[in-house]
Write a protein that holds these residues in place. Sequence first.
Motif, mmCIF file in Angstrom:
data_model
loop_
_atom_site.group_PDB
_atom_site.id
_atom_site.type_symbol
_atom_site.label_atom_id
_atom_site.label_comp_id
_atom_site.label_asym_id
_atom_site.label_seq_id
_atom_site.Cartn_x
_atom_site.Cartn_y
_atom_site.Cartn_z
ATOM 1 N N ALA A 199 1.085 -1.264 -0.338
ATOM 2 C CA ALA A 199 -0.523 0.043 -0.095
ATOM 3 C C ALA A 199 0.766 1.331 0.057
ATOM 4 O O ALA A 199 0.570 2.376 -0.795
ATOM 5 N N LEU A 200 1.575 1.045 0.549
ATOM 6 C CA LEU A 200 2.747 1.942 0.748
ATOM 7 C C LEU A 200 3.686 2.699 -0.654
ATOM 8 O O LEU A 200 3.863 3.982 -0.798
ATOM 9 N N SER A 201 3.924 1.745 -1.057
ATOM 10 C CA SER A 201 4.692 2.068 -2.538
ATOM 11 C C SER A 201 3.877 2.173 -3.300
ATOM 12 O O SER A 201 4.033 3.045 -3.944
ATOM 13 N N ASP A 202 2.582 1.607 -3.427
ATOM 14 C CA ASP A 202 1.234 1.466 -4.394
ATOM 15 C C ASP A 202 1.208 3.462 -4.605
ATOM 16 O O ASP A 202 0.749 3.976 -5.462
ATOM 17 N N ALA A 203 1.219 3.852 -2.727
ATOM 18 C CA ALA A 203 1.575 5.169 -3.072
ATOM 19 C C ALA A 203 1.600 6.867 -2.743
ATOM 20 O O ALA A 203 2.251 7.258 -2.786
ATOM 21 N N GLY A 204 3.445 5.515 -3.068
ATOM 22 C CA GLY A 204 4.200 6.143 -3.507
ATOM 23 C C GLY A 204 4.995 7.145 -2.114
ATOM 24 O O GLY A 204 5.437 8.188 -2.494
ATOM 25 N N VAL A 205 4.693 6.546 -0.830
ATOM 26 C CA VAL A 205 5.345 7.145 -0.028
ATOM 27 C C VAL A 205 7.004 6.478 0.712
ATOM 28 O O VAL A 205 6.984 5.445 0.701
ATOM 29 N N GLU A 206 7.620 7.426 0.977
ATOM 30 C CA GLU A 206 8.462 6.841 0.847
ATOM 31 C C GLU A 206 9.288 5.651 3.022
ATOM 32 O O GLU A 206 7.894 6.552 3.593
ATOM 33 N N HIS A 207 9.126 4.917 2.658
ATOM 34 C CA HIS A 207 9.279 4.414 3.594
ATOM 35 C C HIS A 207 9.938 3.112 4.226
ATOM 36 O O HIS A 207 10.322 2.829 3.497
ATOM 37 N N ARG A 208 10.243 3.042 5.124
ATOM 38 C CA ARG A 208 10.415 1.413 6.200
ATOM 39 C C ARG A 208 9.426 0.808 6.657
ATOM 40 O O ARG A 208 9.287 1.058 8.072
ATOM 41 N N VAL A 209 9.405 -0.406 6.006
ATOM 42 C CA VAL A 209 8.724 -1.759 7.407
ATOM 43 C C VAL A 209 9.418 -2.495 7.247
ATOM 44 O O VAL A 209 10.145 -3.670 6.718
ATOM 45 N N GLU A 210 9.951 -2.722 8.853
ATOM 46 C CA GLU A 210 10.801 -3.903 9.355
ATOM 47 C C GLU A 210 10.375 -4.956 10.394
ATOM 48 O O GLU A 210 9.253 -4.558 10.656
ATOM 49 N N THR A 211 10.252 -5.796 10.836
ATOM 50 C CA THR A 211 10.127 -7.050 11.909
ATOM 51 C C THR A 211 11.905 -7.072 11.779
ATOM 52 O O THR A 211 12.551 -8.029 11.833
ATOM 53 N N TRP A 212 12.093 -6.948 13.877
ATOM 54 C CA TRP A 212 12.985 -7.214 14.474
ATOM 55 C C TRP A 212 12.432 -8.645 15.807
ATOM 56 O O TRP A 212 11.286 -8.916 15.416
ATOM 57 N N PRO A 213 13.896 -8.700 15.416
ATOM 58 C CA PRO A 213 13.296 -10.054 16.258
ATOM 59 C C PRO A 213 13.189 -9.961 17.166
ATOM 60 O O PRO A 213 14.165 -9.822 18.776
ATOM 61 N N ALA A 214 11.975 -9.741 18.029
ATOM 62 C CA ALA A 214 11.688 -9.491 19.510
ATOM 63 C C ALA A 214 9.917 -9.701 19.508
ATOM 64 O O ALA A 214 9.177 -10.220 18.556
ATOM 65 N N LYS A 215 9.624 -9.478 21.129
ATOM 66 C CA LYS A 215 8.584 -9.745 20.557
ATOM 67 C C LYS A 215 7.554 -9.031 20.951
ATOM 68 O O LYS A 215 7.038 -7.452 21.508
ATOM 69 N N HIS A 216 6.381 -8.790 21.408
ATOM 70 C CA HIS A 216 4.727 -7.195 20.668
ATOM 71 C C HIS A 216 5.439 -6.735 22.145
ATOM 72 O O HIS A 216 5.115 -7.491 23.402
ATOM 73 N N GLY A 217 5.618 -5.129 21.847
ATOM 74 C CA GLY A 217 5.735 -4.865 23.625
ATOM 75 C C GLY A 217 7.605 -4.235 23.958
ATOM 76 O O GLY A 217 7.369 -4.504 24.734
ATOM 77 N N TRP A 218 8.046 -4.572 23.024
ATOM 78 C CA TRP A 218 9.867 -4.979 23.219
ATOM 79 C C TRP A 218 10.579 -3.762 24.122
ATOM 80 O O TRP A 218 11.292 -3.675 24.775
ATOM 81 N N VAL A 219 9.713 -2.487 23.504
ATOM 82 C CA VAL A 219 10.803 -1.515 23.886
ATOM 83 C C VAL A 219 10.179 -0.993 25.591
ATOM 84 O O VAL A 219 12.014 -0.808 25.814
ATOM 85 N N PRO A 220 9.423 -0.443 26.487
ATOM 86 C CA PRO A 220 9.230 -0.073 27.435
ATOM 87 C C PRO A 220 10.135 -0.956 28.204
ATOM 88 O O PRO A 220 10.567 -3.066 28.529
ATOM 89 N N THR A 221 10.746 -0.276 28.661
ATOM 90 C CA THR A 221 11.247 -1.229 30.185
ATOM 91 C C THR A 221 10.512 -2.554 30.399
ATOM 92 O O THR A 221 10.661 -2.827 31.777
ATOM 93 N N ASP A 222 8.977 -1.704 31.511
ATOM 94 C CA ASP A 222 8.039 -2.760 32.481
ATOM 95 C C ASP A 222 7.894 -3.500 31.638
ATOM 96 O O ASP A 222 7.222 -4.012 32.269
ATOM 97 N N MET A 223 7.562 -3.940 30.876
ATOM 98 C CA MET A 223 6.791 -4.902 30.202
ATOM 99 C C MET A 223 7.620 -6.279 30.320
ATOM 100 O O MET A 223 8.688 -6.250 29.932
ATOM 101 N N PRO A 224 6.795 -6.966 30.036
ATOM 102 C CA PRO A 224 7.149 -8.988 30.248
ATOM 103 C C PRO A 224 7.789 -9.303 29.308
ATOM 104 O O PRO A 224 8.960 -9.940 29.349
ATOM 105 N N VAL A 225 7.825 -9.029 28.522
ATOM 106 C CA VAL A 225 8.462 -9.020 27.411
ATOM 107 C C VAL A 225 9.824 -7.865 26.160
ATOM 108 O O VAL A 225 10.492 -7.683 25.616
ATOM 109 N N HIS A 226 10.085 -7.063 27.379
ATOM 110 C CA HIS A 226 10.992 -6.349 27.135
ATOM 111 C C HIS A 226 12.135 -6.736 26.688
ATOM 112 O O HIS A 226 12.942 -7.607 27.291
ATOM 113 N N ASP A 227 13.081 -6.388 25.621
ATOM 114 C CA ASP A 227 13.975 -6.853 25.009
ATOM 115 C C ASP A 227 15.316 -5.396 25.118
ATOM 116 O O ASP A 227 15.182 -5.158 24.250
ATOM 117 N N PRO A 228 16.570 -5.688 25.715
ATOM 118 C CA PRO A 228 17.216 -4.367 25.749
ATOM 119 C C PRO A 228 17.887 -4.466 24.693
ATOM 120 O O PRO A 228 18.282 -3.508 24.053
#
Length: 247
Positions: A199-228
Motif C-alpha cells: 500500500a505504501l509503495s503503490d502510494a509512493g510513500v517513502e517508507h521502511r517496514v521491518e520486523t525485528w527479532p523481538a516480541k510485541h511490546g519490547w521497547v518499554p522497560t517494564d513490559m514482560p517481553v522487554h528486549d534490551p
Amino acid sequence: MTMEQLTIAAAEGRCPAWIYTPESGEGPWPGVILLMDGPGIRPAVHDMAGRLAKEGFVVLLPDLFYRSGAYDPIDPKVVFTNKDLREAHREKYMAKVTPAAFKSDFPAFYAALQARADVRKGPIGVTGYCMGGRLAMIAAGSFPDVVSAVASFHGGGLANDTPSSPHRNAPMIRASVFVAGAIEDANFDDAQKARLEQALSDAGVEHRVETWPAKHGWVPTDMPVHDPVQSERHWTELPAFFHAKLG
C-alpha cells in the motif's frame, strides 16, 4: 531535559499531558508527539519521552485514556500476564481510544505543541508503541499537512481488514514512514507486513517496514517481553530517523 505538566482541552474533556524539552542547546526544536502503548501513562513511558527529548526534540506525551478518568499507573507484568485483569483494562481504558476519538483529539495535541516558542513551527513527528503505533499511522494518514515523519514500534493492526486499518489511507500520507514490528506478533504478521508495504509503495510513500527479532511490546522497560538489545536499537534508529526527516 526538563518536564512540565499541562492540561489540553481535547475533544471530550481535559486531557493530562506532559512536555519534555532538551536541557542543552538552543531552540526552537522539532516537535514530536509520543503516543503511549496499551498499559497507559506510567514511569516507563515518561522515561521514554524524556530520553527522546534529550536527543533534541520537544516531546508531547498526552494521556490518551483521559476519557476514563484518573487512574493509578499499572504494572504491565501483573495486568498483562493475567487474562481477567488484561481484559478489564482493555474494556475500561483501551476500548475508548478509537480511531475516531483519537482523530478528534489530535488537532488539540498539535496545537499544544505549536503554541510553544521552543517548538519549530510547521510539521511534526509522531511516534507510537503498540496501540500508539497504530494511532501514529492513523495520524499520518489523517493529518498529512502537519505530520512529516511517523514511526510505529510493535504496532498491531496496521494492515488488517477493519475499515480503520491505517494502510487504507496510504494515498493520503505525505510523511516519511518507519515501521518496526515484532517478528513474534500475531497482530502484525507477514501478511500484514506485505500488505502495508504494498500500500505504501503503490502510494509512493517513502517508507521502511521491518520486523525485528523481538516480541510485541519490547521497547518499554517494564513490559514482560522487554528486549534490551532491540530496545537500544530503537533508541539508535528513532532519533536518527527524526533528525533526518525533521531537520
